[in-house]
Design a protein around this motif. Structure first.
Motif, PDB file in Angstrom:
ATOM      1  N   ALA A 118      57.427  -6.355 -48.939  1.00 41.86           N
ATOM      2  CA  ALA A 118      57.581  -6.290 -47.488  1.00 41.86           C
ATOM      3  C   ALA A 118      57.255  -4.892 -46.955  1.00 41.86           C
ATOM      4  O   ALA A 118      56.784  -4.745 -45.825  1.00 41.86           O
ATOM      5  N   ALA A 119      57.494  -3.866 -47.773  1.00 42.73           N
ATOM      6  CA  ALA A 119      57.217  -2.489 -47.357  1.00 42.73           C
ATOM      7  C   ALA A 119      55.738  -2.135 -47.457  1.00 42.73           C
ATOM      8  O   ALA A 119      55.325  -1.078 -46.973  1.00 42.73           O
ATOM      9  N   GLY A 120      54.940  -2.996 -48.083  1.00 42.63           N
ATOM     10  CA  GLY A 120      53.506  -2.759 -48.144  1.00 42.63           C
ATOM     11  C   GLY A 120      52.909  -2.664 -49.527  1.00 42.63           C
ATOM     12  O   GLY A 120      51.709  -2.417 -49.666  1.00 42.63           O
ATOM     13  N   ALA A 121      53.714  -2.850 -50.588  1.00 42.01           N
ATOM     14  CA  ALA A 121      53.151  -2.850 -51.934  1.00 42.01           C
ATOM     15  C   ALA A 121      52.167  -4.005 -52.085  1.00 42.01           C
ATOM     16  O   ALA A 121      52.406  -5.107 -51.587  1.00 42.01           O
ATOM     17  N   LEU A 122      51.070  -3.750 -52.775  1.00 44.56           N
ATOM     18  CA  LEU A 122      50.050  -4.777 -52.957  1.00 44.56           C
ATOM     19  C   LEU A 122      50.488  -5.844 -53.944  1.00 44.56           C
ATOM     20  O   LEU A 122      50.112  -7.003 -53.834  1.00 44.56           O
ATOM     21  N   THR A 123      51.240  -5.438 -54.928  1.00 45.41           N
ATOM     22  CA  THR A 123      51.767  -6.342 -55.925  1.00 45.41           C
ATOM     23  C   THR A 123      52.944  -5.653 -56.598  1.00 45.41           C
ATOM     24  O   THR A 123      53.235  -4.498 -56.330  1.00 45.41           O
ATOM     25  N   VAL A 124      53.613  -6.368 -57.485  1.00 49.05           N
ATOM     26  CA  VAL A 124      54.764  -5.830 -58.210  1.00 49.05           C
ATOM     27  C   VAL A 124      54.580  -6.118 -59.687  1.00 49.05           C
ATOM     28  O   VAL A 124      54.217  -7.241 -60.072  1.00 49.05           O
ATOM     29  N   VAL A 125      54.800  -5.109 -60.528  1.00 44.37           N
ATOM     30  CA  VAL A 125      54.736  -5.281 -61.975  1.00 44.37           C
ATOM     31  C   VAL A 125      56.111  -5.018 -62.574  1.00 44.37           C
ATOM     32  O   VAL A 125      56.985  -4.436 -61.928  1.00 44.37           O
ATOM     33  N   GLU A 126      56.288  -5.428 -63.803  1.00 43.30           N
ATOM     34  CA  GLU A 126      57.579  -5.266 -64.470  1.00 43.30           C
ATOM     35  C   GLU A 126      57.549  -4.226 -65.578  1.00 43.30           C
ATOM     36  O   GLU A 126      58.570  -3.983 -66.226  1.00 43.30           O
ATOM     37  N   SER A 127      56.389  -3.605 -65.797  1.00 42.17           N
ATOM     38  CA  SER A 127      56.291  -2.552 -66.806  1.00 42.17           C
ATOM     39  C   SER A 127      55.013  -1.767 -66.569  1.00 42.17           C
ATOM     40  O   SER A 127      54.081  -2.232 -65.897  1.00 42.17           O
ATOM     41  N   TRP A 128      54.950  -0.582 -67.171  1.00 47.44           N
ATOM     42  CA  TRP A 128      53.723   0.215 -67.096  1.00 47.44           C
ATOM     43  C   TRP A 128      52.605  -0.456 -67.896  1.00 47.44           C
ATOM     44  O   TRP A 128      51.435  -0.325 -67.554  1.00 47.44           O
ATOM     45  N   GLN A 129      52.956  -1.170 -68.949  1.00 42.88           N
ATOM     46  CA  GLN A 129      51.925  -1.866 -69.718  1.00 42.88           C
ATOM     47  C   GLN A 129      51.279  -2.960 -68.873  1.00 42.88           C
ATOM     48  O   GLN A 129      50.064  -3.173 -68.949  1.00 42.88           O
ATOM     49  N   GLU A 130      52.085  -3.665 -68.084  1.00 45.89           N
ATOM     50  CA  GLU A 130      51.521  -4.690 -67.206  1.00 45.89           C
ATOM     51  C   GLU A 130      50.564  -4.062 -66.199  1.00 45.89           C
ATOM     52  O   GLU A 130      49.471  -4.584 -65.944  1.00 45.89           O
ATOM     53  N   LEU A 131      50.951  -2.910 -65.670  1.00 46.52           N
ATOM     54  CA  LEU A 131      50.056  -2.208 -64.740  1.00 46.52           C
ATOM     55  C   LEU A 131      48.778  -1.786 -65.455  1.00 46.52           C
ATOM     56  O   LEU A 131      47.665  -1.948 -64.922  1.00 46.52           O
ATOM     57  N   ALA A 132      48.912  -1.238 -66.671  1.00 50.92           N
ATOM     58  CA  ALA A 132      47.732  -0.802 -67.422  1.00 50.92           C
ATOM     59  C   ALA A 132      46.788  -1.965 -67.682  1.00 50.92           C
ATOM     60  O   ALA A 132      45.561  -1.835 -67.518  1.00 50.92           O
ATOM     61  N   ASP A 133      47.341  -3.109 -68.076  1.00 53.25           N
ATOM     62  CA  ASP A 133      46.498  -4.273 -68.343  1.00 53.25           C
ATOM     63  C   ASP A 133      45.699  -4.662 -67.103  1.00 53.25           C
ATOM     64  O   ASP A 133      44.507  -4.974 -67.187  1.00 53.25           O
ATOM     65  N   LEU A 134      46.356  -4.633 -65.942  1.00 52.65           N
ATOM     66  CA  LEU A 134      45.691  -5.052 -64.717  1.00 52.65           C
ATOM     67  C   LEU A 134      44.643  -4.046 -64.264  1.00 52.65           C
ATOM     68  O   LEU A 134      43.508  -4.400 -63.959  1.00 52.65           O
ATOM     69  N   VAL A 135      45.023  -2.777 -64.235  1.00 51.62           N
ATOM     70  CA  VAL A 135      44.124  -1.744 -63.724  1.00 51.62           C
ATOM     71  C   VAL A 135      42.941  -1.529 -64.664  1.00 51.62           C
ATOM     72  O   VAL A 135      41.783  -1.442 -64.226  1.00 51.62           O
ATOM     73  N   LEU A 136      43.199  -1.451 -65.951  1.00 55.24           N
ATOM     74  CA  LEU A 136      42.123  -1.199 -66.899  1.00 55.24           C
ATOM     75  C   LEU A 136      41.138  -2.354 -66.944  1.00 55.24           C
ATOM     76  O   LEU A 136      39.940  -2.149 -67.155  1.00 55.24           O
ATOM     77  N   ALA A 137      41.618  -3.571 -66.708  1.00 57.25           N
ATOM     78  CA  ALA A 137      40.708  -4.716 -66.662  1.00 57.25           C
ATOM     79  C   ALA A 137      39.717  -4.574 -65.524  1.00 57.25           C
ATOM     80  O   ALA A 137      38.523  -4.854 -65.674  1.00 57.25           O
ATOM     81  N   VAL A 138      40.196  -4.127 -64.375  1.00 58.13           N
ATOM     82  CA  VAL A 138      39.296  -3.944 -63.229  1.00 58.13           C
ATOM     83  C   VAL A 138      38.334  -2.795 -63.481  1.00 58.13           C
ATOM     84  O   VAL A 138      37.118  -2.909 -63.259  1.00 58.13           O
ATOM     85  N   LEU A 139      38.868  -1.665 -63.972  1.00 54.01           N
ATOM     86  CA  LEU A 139      38.016  -0.502 -64.174  1.00 54.01           C
ATOM     87  C   LEU A 139      36.966  -0.741 -65.246  1.00 54.01           C
ATOM     88  O   LEU A 139      35.894  -0.150 -65.221  1.00 54.01           O
ATOM     89  N   ALA A 140      37.275  -1.620 -66.193  1.00 53.27           N
ATOM     90  CA  ALA A 140      36.301  -1.944 -67.238  1.00 53.27           C
ATOM     91  C   ALA A 140      35.313  -3.014 -66.793  1.00 53.27           C
ATOM     92  O   ALA A 140      34.389  -3.350 -67.537  1.00 53.27           O
ATOM     93  N   GLY A 141      35.519  -3.572 -65.603  1.00 53.02           N
ATOM     94  CA  GLY A 141      34.620  -4.591 -65.094  1.00 53.02           C
ATOM     95  C   GLY A 141      34.743  -5.904 -65.811  1.00 53.02           C
ATOM     96  O   GLY A 141      33.782  -6.690 -65.854  1.00 53.02           O
ATOM     97  N   ARG A 142      35.931  -6.184 -66.349  1.00 52.95           N
ATOM     98  CA  ARG A 142      36.098  -7.436 -67.070  1.00 52.95           C
ATOM     99  C   ARG A 142      36.081  -8.620 -66.114  1.00 52.95           C
ATOM    100  O   ARG A 142      36.580  -8.534 -65.001  1.00 52.95           O
ATOM    101  N   PRO A 143      35.527  -9.760 -66.509  1.00 52.82           N
ATOM    102  CA  PRO A 143      35.508 -10.933 -65.629  1.00 52.82           C
ATOM    103  C   PRO A 143      36.914 -11.446 -65.374  1.00 52.82           C
ATOM    104  O   PRO A 143      37.807 -11.341 -66.229  1.00 52.82           O
TER     105      PRO A 143
END
Length: 275
Positions: free
Chosen positions: A239-264
């Motif tokens: 509600a404050a404006g976060a784009l999404t919510v993760v439950e760990s830094w590993q979850e964030l890493a999986d999401l961000v690194l997938a985009v930066l690596a251009g994975r489908p």
């Protein structure tokens, strides 16, 4: 920057926001809130801070006393100066000198955190992976001396060195606190990046508002939020404006690194990040 709207999920579930990879692709820096986000400092910090807060209130003739849990709910995401001034004003004592108490609270909390915090292996591993394609920086309401003690105690000194730590208490011409966006604006300017090139990670509503107010794409992190508070916190962060919510830094890493690596299908993974 326009924040994507949240897509309603089935009744009783969290809102699931859509996060296009186009918001992640320009990112060069990961802007990390510190307390309660990089390490579980909120509860021990408030144990020490509550004693100082109650002594301050007594010194200005205010009868109200707080437990550590009450103070945590009232002040999470803000620094002691902001909290003390707010509590005094709400009690009808607006003109008080809080600076001696700011120094005492900083000393007490820094000492306590330096002896109680420990490294968190999964967080260090995930941040190490993120530090490959991204630079890491800390953006906090806390004083730099407190950050130094916490980073040393938790093994974060090499990943986020002192030169990339920004404090709303010490780094600005006039000390402030989140949700004021000044510290995020300052950090982006100091790092030489546009706000959209810094992905903020925050655990508190005040922090999300600060980052979003500065124009940074922002993700909420529930890792060190108490289990019984996670559902409500997730809703509040979105509600404050976060784009999404993760439950760990590993979850964030999986999401961000997938985009930066251009994975489908990285956008599909990002869309399902909040649960």
């Amino acid at each position: 920057m326009t924040i994507p709207s949240a897509t309603p999920s089935p009744k009783g579930a969290h809102l699931v926001p859509t996060v296009p990879p186009t918001l992640i692709e320009p990112v060069q820096y990961l802007l990390c809130d510190a307390d309660g986000n990089l390490f579980p400092s909120e509860e021990p910090a408030f144990d020490a801070s509550t004693e100082v807060t109650n002594a301050f209130l007594a010194s200005v003739g205010i009868d109200r006393r707080y437990t550590a849990d009450e103070l945590r709910h009232a002040a999470t995401g803000r620094n002691f100066r902001s909290t003390a001034l707010t509590l005094a004003a709400e009690a009808g004592v607006p003109d008080v000198d809080v600076e001696p108490w700011v120094a005492e609270e900083r000393r007490a909390v820094t000492e306590h955190l330096g002896t109680t915090l420990r490294p968190h292996g999964p967080t260090l591993d995930a941040l190490g992976a993120l530090a490959g394609p991204l630079q890491l920086a800390a953006v906090s309401s806390s004083a730099l001396s407190r950050l130094a003690a916490c980073f040393t105690a938790t093994g974060l000194d090499e990943l986020i060195p002192p030169a990339r730590r920004y404090s709303a208490e010490d780094s600005l011409p006039v000390p402030t606190s989140k949700p004021d966006p000044a510290v995020y604006r300052h950090a982006c300017a100091a790092l030489g990046i546009a706000p959209e090139q810094g992905l903020a990670v925050e655990d508190a509503v005040a922090g999300v508002r600060s980052a979003v107010g500065a124009g940074c794409p922002t993700v909420g992190n529930l890792l060190f939020v108490l289990p019984e508070e996670r559902a409500a916190r997730a809703e509040a962060l979105l509600a404050a404006g976060a784009l999404t919510v993760v439950e760990s830094w590993q979850e964030l890493a999986d999401l961000v690194l997938a985009v930066l690596a251009g994975r489908p299908h990285a956008d599909d993974a990002l869309t399902g990040a909040a649960r």
